[in-house]
Design a protein around this motif. Structure first.
Motif, PDB file in Angstrom:
ATOM      1  N   LEU A  59       7.475  -5.009 -10.567  1.00 39.08           N
ATOM      2  CA  LEU A  59       7.507  -3.550 -10.579  1.00 39.08           C
ATOM      3  C   LEU A  59       8.879  -3.113 -11.067  1.00 39.08           C
ATOM      4  O   LEU A  59       9.896  -3.372 -10.410  1.00 39.08           O
ATOM      5  CB  LEU A  59       7.248  -3.006  -9.171  1.00 39.08           C
ATOM      6  N   GLU A  60       8.915  -2.470 -12.210  1.00 39.22           N
ATOM      7  CA  GLU A  60      10.197  -2.069 -12.792  1.00 39.22           C
ATOM      8  C   GLU A  60      10.412  -0.573 -12.633  1.00 39.22           C
ATOM      9  O   GLU A  60       9.744   0.231 -13.288  1.00 39.22           O
ATOM     10  CB  GLU A  60      10.246  -2.462 -14.265  1.00 39.22           C
ATOM     11  N   MET A  61      11.325  -0.214 -11.757  1.00 36.65           N
ATOM     12  CA  MET A  61      11.783   1.167 -11.592  1.00 36.65           C
ATOM     13  C   MET A  61      13.064   1.122 -10.774  1.00 36.65           C
ATOM     14  O   MET A  61      13.328   0.125 -10.100  1.00 36.65           O
ATOM     15  CB  MET A  61      10.724   2.044 -10.916  1.00 36.65           C
TER      16      MET A  61
ATOM     17  N   ALA B 264       0.834  -1.209   0.000  1.00 40.32           N
ATOM     18  CA  ALA B 264       0.000   0.000   0.000  1.00 40.32           C
ATOM     19  C   ALA B 264       0.867   1.256   0.000  1.00 40.32           C
ATOM     20  O   ALA B 264       0.552   2.247  -0.684  1.00 40.32           O
ATOM     21  CB  ALA B 264      -0.921  -0.001   1.224  1.00 40.32           C
ATOM     22  N   ALA B 265       1.977   1.229   0.732  1.00 44.85           N
ATOM     23  CA  ALA B 265       2.886   2.381   0.769  1.00 44.85           C
ATOM     24  C   ALA B 265       3.526   2.613  -0.596  1.00 44.85           C
ATOM     25  O   ALA B 265       3.640   3.762  -1.063  1.00 44.85           O
ATOM     26  CB  ALA B 265       3.967   2.151   1.829  1.00 44.85           C
ATOM     27  N   ILE B 266       3.932   1.533  -1.245  1.00 47.63           N
ATOM     28  CA  ILE B 266       4.531   1.647  -2.586  1.00 47.63           C
ATOM     29  C   ILE B 266       3.531   2.256  -3.564  1.00 47.63           C
ATOM     30  O   ILE B 266       3.860   3.197  -4.316  1.00 47.63           O
ATOM     31  CB  ILE B 266       4.986   0.258  -3.090  1.00 47.63           C
ATOM     32  N   GLU B 267       2.320   1.738  -3.561  1.00 51.99           N
ATOM     33  CA  GLU B 267       1.316   2.219  -4.509  1.00 51.99           C
ATOM     34  C   GLU B 267       0.901   3.656  -4.225  1.00 51.99           C
ATOM     35  O   GLU B 267       0.620   4.431  -5.151  1.00 51.99           O
ATOM     36  CB  GLU B 267       0.116   1.272  -4.489  1.00 51.99           C
ATOM     37  N   SER B 268       0.904   4.037  -2.953  1.00 50.96           N
ATOM     38  CA  SER B 268       0.625   5.427  -2.588  1.00 50.96           C
ATOM     39  C   SER B 268       1.689   6.361  -3.160  1.00 50.96           C
ATOM     40  O   SER B 268       1.379   7.429  -3.703  1.00 50.96           O
ATOM     41  CB  SER B 268       0.568   5.563  -1.065  1.00 50.96           C
ATOM     42  N   LEU B 269       2.947   5.952  -3.082  1.00 54.20           N
ATOM     43  CA  LEU B 269       4.043   6.777  -3.597  1.00 54.20           C
ATOM     44  C   LEU B 269       3.989   6.881  -5.121  1.00 54.20           C
ATOM     45  O   LEU B 269       4.251   7.938  -5.693  1.00 54.20           O
ATOM     46  CB  LEU B 269       5.380   6.201  -3.140  1.00 54.20           C
ATOM     47  N   ILE B 270       3.661   5.766  -5.768  1.00 54.67           N
ATOM     48  CA  ILE B 270       3.539   5.786  -7.232  1.00 54.67           C
ATOM     49  C   ILE B 270       2.411   6.732  -7.649  1.00 54.67           C
ATOM     50  O   ILE B 270       2.542   7.509  -8.603  1.00 54.67           O
ATOM     51  CB  ILE B 270       3.312   4.365  -7.767  1.00 54.67           C
ATOM     52  N   ASP B 271       1.309   6.707  -6.905  1.00 54.97           N
ATOM     53  CA  ASP B 271       0.194   7.614  -7.188  1.00 54.97           C
ATOM     54  C   ASP B 271       0.596   9.077  -7.014  1.00 54.97           C
ATOM     55  O   ASP B 271       0.049   9.969  -7.687  1.00 54.97           O
ATOM     56  CB  ASP B 271      -0.996   7.307  -6.270  1.00 54.97           C
ATOM     57  N   GLN B 272       1.573   9.312  -6.122  1.00 54.58           N
ATOM     58  CA  GLN B 272       2.052  10.681  -5.898  1.00 54.58           C
ATOM     59  C   GLN B 272       3.113  11.103  -6.917  1.00 54.58           C
ATOM     60  O   GLN B 272       3.589  12.238  -6.879  1.00 54.58           O
ATOM     61  CB  GLN B 272       2.632  10.801  -4.486  1.00 54.58           C
TER      62      GLN B 272
ATOM     63  N   LEU C  17       8.416  -9.392  -1.996  1.00 55.29           N
ATOM     64  CA  LEU C  17       9.353  -9.694  -3.076  1.00 55.29           C
ATOM     65  C   LEU C  17       8.621 -10.140  -4.337  1.00 55.29           C
ATOM     66  O   LEU C  17       9.011  -9.780  -5.454  1.00 55.29           O
ATOM     67  CB  LEU C  17      10.344 -10.770  -2.630  1.00 55.29           C
ATOM     68  N   ASN C  18       7.572 -10.919  -4.192  1.00 50.23           N
ATOM     69  CA  ASN C  18       6.792 -11.367  -5.342  1.00 50.23           C
ATOM     70  C   ASN C  18       6.166 -10.181  -6.076  1.00 50.23           C
ATOM     71  O   ASN C  18       6.080 -10.169  -7.310  1.00 50.23           O
ATOM     72  CB  ASN C  18       5.700 -12.340  -4.885  1.00 50.23           C
ATOM     73  N   TYR C  19       5.730  -9.179  -5.311  1.00 50.32           N
ATOM     74  CA  TYR C  19       5.154  -7.966  -5.903  1.00 50.32           C
ATOM     75  C   TYR C  19       6.206  -7.197  -6.701  1.00 50.32           C
ATOM     76  O   TYR C  19       5.906  -6.613  -7.749  1.00 50.32           O
ATOM     77  CB  TYR C  19       4.592  -7.088  -4.788  1.00 50.32           C
TER      78      TYR C  19
END
Length: 381
Positions: free
Chosen positions: A268-270, A207-215, A239-241
């Protein structure tokens, strides 16, 4: 001559009494273990009396210690519920992390939104008394027992703050430890701080990762400094994510049974970096190692602890428990971290004052030398 006879007879009487006592003490059932026999002897004969539970706890702890394994541990029955609560990232208390200090307990971290923060306690305070009882010389476990109590009750905490003592009334309550925190840094770099890999870690981290991507984050830094590890299944979900299809985690237990966990094709590629230090243990250092072995992240910070065994907790009949190392794990490339740990790609040492501020969460990320080094490493990718 009469005196000599009396002395000789006295010696014989003492010897006879000792022999009789020895016969009585050794006349035990055949199934008796040495520890049971010794415990009964001390309980019966020690002049000041004994606390049987305390004695058995000490013996159990010593037995585990005798394994020579720094990862196996013993949990007294009185501490088992607290141990379980810790694994759930939720417990009844005041919300502080403490360590032993010369005159009491140093508060290293105050849980955000917890009772201690609401009452005004700060990281850096030294607890010198609990409900009027001075705590200098007590063990950390003894201090925790004094602070613990039922939800809704109040405890008086006296602290030494900058040389002056202050007393705070703290109302105990349910403290939920945030597992993952998200911070958007300049240049659209997202910082994800992972406190541990216990219950809810995967859910909160993703959830934290996706929140940052949204920002608008276009790169990520994962901070697992002071992360003591946790559950392998929580780490594997994260890790799977993040990672592409392939092997994630391989374990071999004491029977020789081997298990392999795989990642699916979604990833997730970045650009990514992982922050580690000497207090990154187990799942935390494995997390960093796996990302690096997939060429998915660069590792920044200090040498990790080197934990390559995993433990299973067995509860005993009296409510106590023992965590026993029953197997080992290796990285996706088959490397054991036991006794070795991870050497960062970019080693960045910090002084003790800076380290304490990082642990307490009081250092601005843009003043943190290791975060700044991670940012530079990401810009160089």
């Amino acid at each position: 001559m009469k005196n000599k006879i009396i002395i000789v007879l006295s010696y014989l009487a003492v010897a006879a009494a000792a022999a009789t006592l020895t016969l009585v003490l050794t006349a035990k059932p055949a199934h008796y273990t040495k520890l049971e026999e010794l415990a009964d002897l001390l309980e019966e004969c020690f002049i000041d009396g004994v606390d049987r539970t305390e004695m058995e706890d000490a013996a159990a702890d010593a037995m585990v210690e005798a394994l020579g394994d720094r990862w196996s541990y013993y949990i007294p029955a009185s501490q088992y519920d607290s141990y379980q609560d810790q694994k759930k990232n939720s417990y009844v208390g005041i919300g502080v992390t403490i360590s032993a200090a010369e005159n009491g307990y140093l508060i290293e971290e105050v849980t955000k939104g917890g009772p201690a923060e609401k009452a005004g306690l700060l990281a850096g305070d030294v607890i010198v008394a609990v409900d009027g009882t001075r705590v200098a010389g007590m063990t950390t476990d003894q201090g925790k027992e004094l602070v613990q109590g039922e939800s809704g009750t109040t405890v008086e905490i006296t602290v030494d703050r900058s040389g002056a003592e202050q007393t705070f009334s703290v109302k105990r309550g349910t403290v939920k430890t945030p597992v993952a925190e998200a911070t958007l840094l300049p240049d659209n770099i997202g910082l994800v701080t992972i406190k541990n890999f216990n219950t809810n870690c995967a859910k909160e981290t993703i959830a934290a990762i996706e929140s940052l991507i949204d920002q608008g984050a276009t790169a990520l830094i994962f901070d697992v400094r002071f992360n003591g590890g946790g559950y392998a299944n929580e780490m594997n979900k994260v890790l799977n994510y993040l990672l592409p299809e392939g092997e994630l985690f391989r374990t071999v237990d004491y029977t020789g049974k081997e298990e392999v966990t795989m990642s699916d094709a979604k990833c997730l590629e970045m650009p990514m970096a992982v922050l580690v230090n000497g207090s990154s243990y187990s799942a935390a250092e494995f997390f960093a190692a796996a990302l690096r072995e997939y060429d998915w992240a660069t590792v920044v910070g200090q040498q990790t602890s080197g934990k390559g065994y995993y433990q299973v907790v067995y509860q005993l009949s009296d409510g106590s428990a023992v965590g026993v190392s029953i197997g080992k794990y290796v990285t996706p490339k088959g490397v054991s971290l036991e006794g070795v740990g991870i050497t960062p790609d970019h080693v960045v040492e910090v002084d003790n004052k800076t380290m304490s501020a990082i642990r307490a969460g009081t250092l601005d990320p843009m003043e943190d030398p290791q975060i700044l080094a991670a940012i530079e490493a990401l810009k160089g990718n």
